[in-house]
Scaffold this motif. Structure first.
Motif, PDB file in Angstrom:
ATOM      1  N   TRP A   1       0.454  -0.948   0.014  1.00 11.73           N
ATOM      2  CA  TRP A   1      -0.012  -0.070   0.353  1.00 11.73           C
ATOM      3  C   TRP A   1       0.839   0.872  -0.261  1.00 11.73           C
ATOM      4  O   TRP A   1       0.543   2.503  -0.878  1.00 11.73           O
ATOM      5  N   ASN A   2       1.920   1.816   0.765  1.00 12.27           N
ATOM      6  CA  ASN A   2       2.662   2.499   0.532  1.00 12.27           C
ATOM      7  C   ASN A   2       4.245   2.127   0.937  1.00 12.27           C
ATOM      8  O   ASN A   2       4.798   2.912   1.172  1.00 12.27           O
ATOM      9  N   SER A   3       4.148   1.778  -0.512  1.00  7.62           N
ATOM     10  CA  SER A   3       5.504   1.170  -0.966  1.00  7.62           C
ATOM     11  C   SER A   3       6.460   2.009  -1.517  1.00  7.62           C
ATOM     12  O   SER A   3       5.905   2.987  -1.669  1.00  7.62           O
ATOM     13  N   THR A   4       7.441   2.704  -1.145  1.00  7.75           N
ATOM     14  CA  THR A   4       8.509   4.041  -2.366  1.00  7.75           C
ATOM     15  C   THR A   4       9.570   3.346  -2.337  1.00  7.75           C
ATOM     16  O   THR A   4      10.213   3.340  -1.383  1.00  7.75           O
ATOM     17  N   PRO A   5       9.968   3.781  -3.219  1.00  8.46           N
ATOM     18  CA  PRO A   5       9.720   4.160  -4.246  1.00  8.46           C
ATOM     19  C   PRO A   5       8.272   3.038  -4.730  1.00  8.46           C
ATOM     20  O   PRO A   5       8.531   2.038  -4.579  1.00  8.46           O
ATOM     21  N   SER A   6       7.903   3.864  -5.909  1.00 13.34           N
ATOM     22  CA  SER A   6       6.350   2.855  -6.347  1.00 13.34           C
ATOM     23  C   SER A   6       7.435   2.155  -7.380  1.00 13.34           C
ATOM     24  O   SER A   6       8.278   2.024  -8.357  1.00 13.34           O
ATOM     25  N   CYS A   7       6.712   0.887  -7.809  1.00 10.24           N
ATOM     26  CA  CYS A   7       7.108   0.209  -8.907  1.00 10.24           C
ATOM     27  C   CYS A   7       6.649   0.621  -9.974  1.00 10.24           C
ATOM     28  O   CYS A   7       5.237   1.465 -10.118  1.00 10.24           O
ATOM     29  N   VAL A   8       7.163   0.824 -11.306  1.00  5.72           N
ATOM     30  CA  VAL A   8       6.599   1.634 -12.797  1.00  5.72           C
ATOM     31  C   VAL A   8       6.596   0.413 -13.543  1.00  5.72           C
ATOM     32  O   VAL A   8       7.794  -0.358 -13.908  1.00  5.72           O
ATOM     33  N   CYS A   9       5.388  -0.182 -14.035  1.00 11.53           N
ATOM     34  CA  CYS A   9       5.039  -0.853 -15.247  1.00 11.53           C
ATOM     35  C   CYS A   9       4.585   0.006 -16.849  1.00 11.53           C
ATOM     36  O   CYS A   9       3.869   0.419 -16.626  1.00 11.53           O
ATOM     37  N   VAL A  10       5.309  -0.690 -17.151  1.00 16.47           N
ATOM     38  CA  VAL A  10       4.379   0.401 -19.139  1.00 16.47           C
ATOM     39  C   VAL A  10       3.495  -0.760 -19.778  1.00 16.47           C
ATOM     40  O   VAL A  10       4.144  -1.968 -20.017  1.00 16.47           O
TER      41      VAL A  10
ATOM     42  N   ALA B   1     -11.909   5.345   3.782  1.00 13.77           N
ATOM     43  CA  ALA B   1     -10.587   6.011   3.316  1.00 13.77           C
ATOM     44  C   ALA B   1      -8.755   5.016   3.409  1.00 13.77           C
ATOM     45  O   ALA B   1      -8.311   6.061   3.025  1.00 13.77           O
ATOM     46  N   ASN B   2      -9.142   4.463   4.185  1.00 15.25           N
ATOM     47  CA  ASN B   2      -7.771   3.668   4.739  1.00 15.25           C
ATOM     48  C   ASN B   2      -7.607   2.566   3.473  1.00 15.25           C
ATOM     49  O   ASN B   2      -6.044   2.560   2.394  1.00 15.25           O
ATOM     50  N   SER B   3      -8.324   2.233   2.386  1.00 16.14           N
ATOM     51  CA  SER B   3      -7.801   1.507   1.490  1.00 16.14           C
ATOM     52  C   SER B   3      -8.032   2.097   0.492  1.00 16.14           C
ATOM     53  O   SER B   3      -8.638   2.035  -0.985  1.00 16.14           O
ATOM     54  N   MET B   4      -8.056   3.610   0.005  1.00 14.92           N
ATOM     55  CA  MET B   4      -8.311   4.318  -1.168  1.00 14.92           C
ATOM     56  C   MET B   4      -6.832   3.661  -2.217  1.00 14.92           C
ATOM     57  O   MET B   4      -5.675   3.546  -1.960  1.00 14.92           O
ATOM     58  N   PHE B   5      -7.624   4.340  -3.693  1.00 18.15           N
ATOM     59  CA  PHE B   5      -7.120   4.135  -4.637  1.00 18.15           C
ATOM     60  C   PHE B   5      -5.887   4.668  -4.736  1.00 18.15           C
ATOM     61  O   PHE B   5      -6.341   5.799  -4.764  1.00 18.15           O
ATOM     62  N   ASN B   6      -4.408   4.070  -5.254  1.00 23.05           N
ATOM     63  CA  ASN B   6      -3.461   5.475  -4.518  1.00 23.05           C
ATOM     64  C   ASN B   6      -2.738   4.883  -6.313  1.00 23.05           C
ATOM     65  O   ASN B   6      -1.240   4.840  -6.100  1.00 23.05           O
ATOM     66  N   ASP B   7      -2.832   4.400  -7.084  1.00 21.20           N
ATOM     67  CA  ASP B   7      -2.332   3.829  -8.115  1.00 21.20           C
ATOM     68  C   ASP B   7      -2.045   5.140  -8.862  1.00 21.20           C
ATOM     69  O   ASP B   7      -3.058   6.076  -8.930  1.00 21.20           O
ATOM     70  N   THR B   8      -1.179   5.107 -10.069  1.00 18.90           N
ATOM     71  CA  THR B   8      -0.640   6.595 -10.792  1.00 18.90           C
ATOM     72  C   THR B   8      -0.581   6.291 -12.508  1.00 18.90           C
ATOM     73  O   THR B   8      -0.222   5.616 -12.596  1.00 18.90           O
TER      74      THR B   8
ATOM     75  N   TRP C   1      -1.510   4.936   3.851  1.00 18.86           N
ATOM     76  CA  TRP C   1      -0.999   6.296   3.275  1.00 18.86           C
ATOM     77  C   TRP C   1      -0.336   6.126   2.519  1.00 18.86           C
ATOM     78  O   TRP C   1       0.315   5.861   3.528  1.00 18.86           O
ATOM     79  N   GLN C   2       0.378   6.736   1.716  1.00 18.63           N
ATOM     80  CA  GLN C   2       1.868   7.336   1.457  1.00 18.63           C
ATOM     81  C   GLN C   2       2.269   8.846   1.739  1.00 18.63           C
ATOM     82  O   GLN C   2       3.045   8.658   2.527  1.00 18.63           O
TER      83      GLN C   2
END
Length: 364
Positions: free
Chosen positions: A98-107, A177-184, A238-239
């Motif tokens: 959920w709150n991993s930093t940095p995010s994993c980016v896939c294309v 709120a705690n489970s809010m979608f947070n992919d970008t 949350w991040q």
């Protein structure tokens, strides 16, 4: 023996001689209580039923065809980027938390064969996520979300176990709120081997009543929300805190952040989509998204494998009836066709046997 008028009204005397009347359970002798009010009951005859079937069929079938054609003219492109398949570009991101930093980016690279002429709505979709669970739906504090200062520092107990963390009240509190979608998402068009970013707006994606009535930031220093929320802590998954949800627009932070507002309006079904952004058509001479090659970059943060879920990104245009949904048109066509077919069958039966029944009633 004559009946006493009180007996007629449902009140019986105790017997011979004067004395208090004995109450009876019999209803009063009135038109309402004795069910003698005037009533209308339709008489179903061939002359009334057959025209009704044909009228429904004639009206419903064209409406259904119009809705179905309109729905099919809506452009839509969907990408499932969950990444369970080992060949998926997001397979390496499955262990993201959920709150991993940095995010994993896939294309994801994809091709649009047809132009998206009008404004394009970008949605994210989730499957097997039950936002309609009773305890999940109740896990929020509407007074806190409406900017109440007392609820900000003393949230409702309905938010438990996401009410307090590190001896500080959580803002916003609750399981929703705690489970809010947070992919970008970032969308690029590939032109001559180079990626050109396609920008989309985050304004106007929430309901007006939610944005302006139900969700408000607490009274305080509007230009410094960090100071306003200083006595609170962010939700566990949350991040970043609520006052940093949108780094590009200070007016889209805190409880009035539109991504947050959209998420807080819970879905009725386990498979749903929510609006993420809007790609506006700025030039009438060009389509909002032209045919060609595109690339979707996803910052993969939101875990779904724990509940066997799936994640999707959807690009879609809309029409006067909303998004793509062929069900309503099919339903109209089906009901209209059934009524028309039944009308034809009943007309044949009436034509064949109706005169026989009428002649049987005539005496010799």
């Amino acid at each position: 023996m004559a009946m006493n008028y009180k007996e007629e009204d449902g009140h019986h005397n105790s017997g011979v001689g004067p004395g208090p009347a004995v109450k009876s359970k019999k209803p009063d002798n009135t038109a309402f209580k004795q069910q003698r009010l005037p009533a209308w009951q339709p008489i179903l005859t061939a002359g009334t039923v057959l025209p009704a079937f044909f009228v429904i069929g004639i009206i419903f079938i064209p409406i259904g065809i119009g809705i179905f054609v309109t729905s099919n003219n809506i452009r839509e492109h969907e990408i499932d980027y969950t990444g369970i398949d080992s060949s998926s570009p997001c397979h390496k991101c499955l262990n993201a938390s959920w709150n991993s930093t940095p995010s994993c980016v896939c294309v994801h690279n994809f091709t649009l064969d047809n132009a998206f002429e009008s404004n394009v709505f970008l949605y994210y979709g989730l499957s097997n996520f039950y936002q309609n669970h009773r305890r999940y739906v109740k896990s929020r504090d509407d007074s806190q979300l409406n900017g109440d200062k007392n609820s900000l520092t003393n949230p409702s107990k309905e938010c438990d176990p996401y009410r307090m963390n590190l001896n500080k009240p959580i803002a916003p509190c609750g399981a929703i709120a705690n489970s809010m979608f947070n992919d970008t998402f970032r969308l690029y068009q590939i032109k001559e081997g180079a990626e050109v970013e396609i920008f989309f707006t985050k304004k106007g994606i929430a309901w007006w009543t939610d944005k302006n009535v139900k969700f408000r930031n607490p009274a305080g220093n509007i230009s410094d929300l960090k100071e306003t929320f200083k006595d609170t802590t962010k939700p566990i998954n949350w991040q970043k805190p609520v006052y940093e949800l949108d780094p590009n627009d200070d007016n889209n932070n805190g409880f009035v952040n539109e991504d947050f507002i959209v998420w807080m309006r819970t879905a009725a079904l386990p498979t749903f989509r929510k609006l993420y952004g809007l790609i506006e058509k700025n030039d009438a001479a060009y389509a909002a998204l032209a045919p060609g090659n595109y690339s979707l970059h996803v910052e993969y943060n939101y875990p779904v494998l724990s509940f066997d879920g799936r994640k999707r990104m959807i690009l879609s245009t809309i029409s006067w009836m909303g998004g793509k949904n062929p069900f309503l048109g099919i339903a109209y066509i089906t009901v209209g066709s059934i009524c028309f077919f039944l009308g034809v069958i009943l007309l044949i039966i009436h034509h064949k046997y109706g005169n026989r029944n009428n002649s049987a009633d005539i005496p010799n």
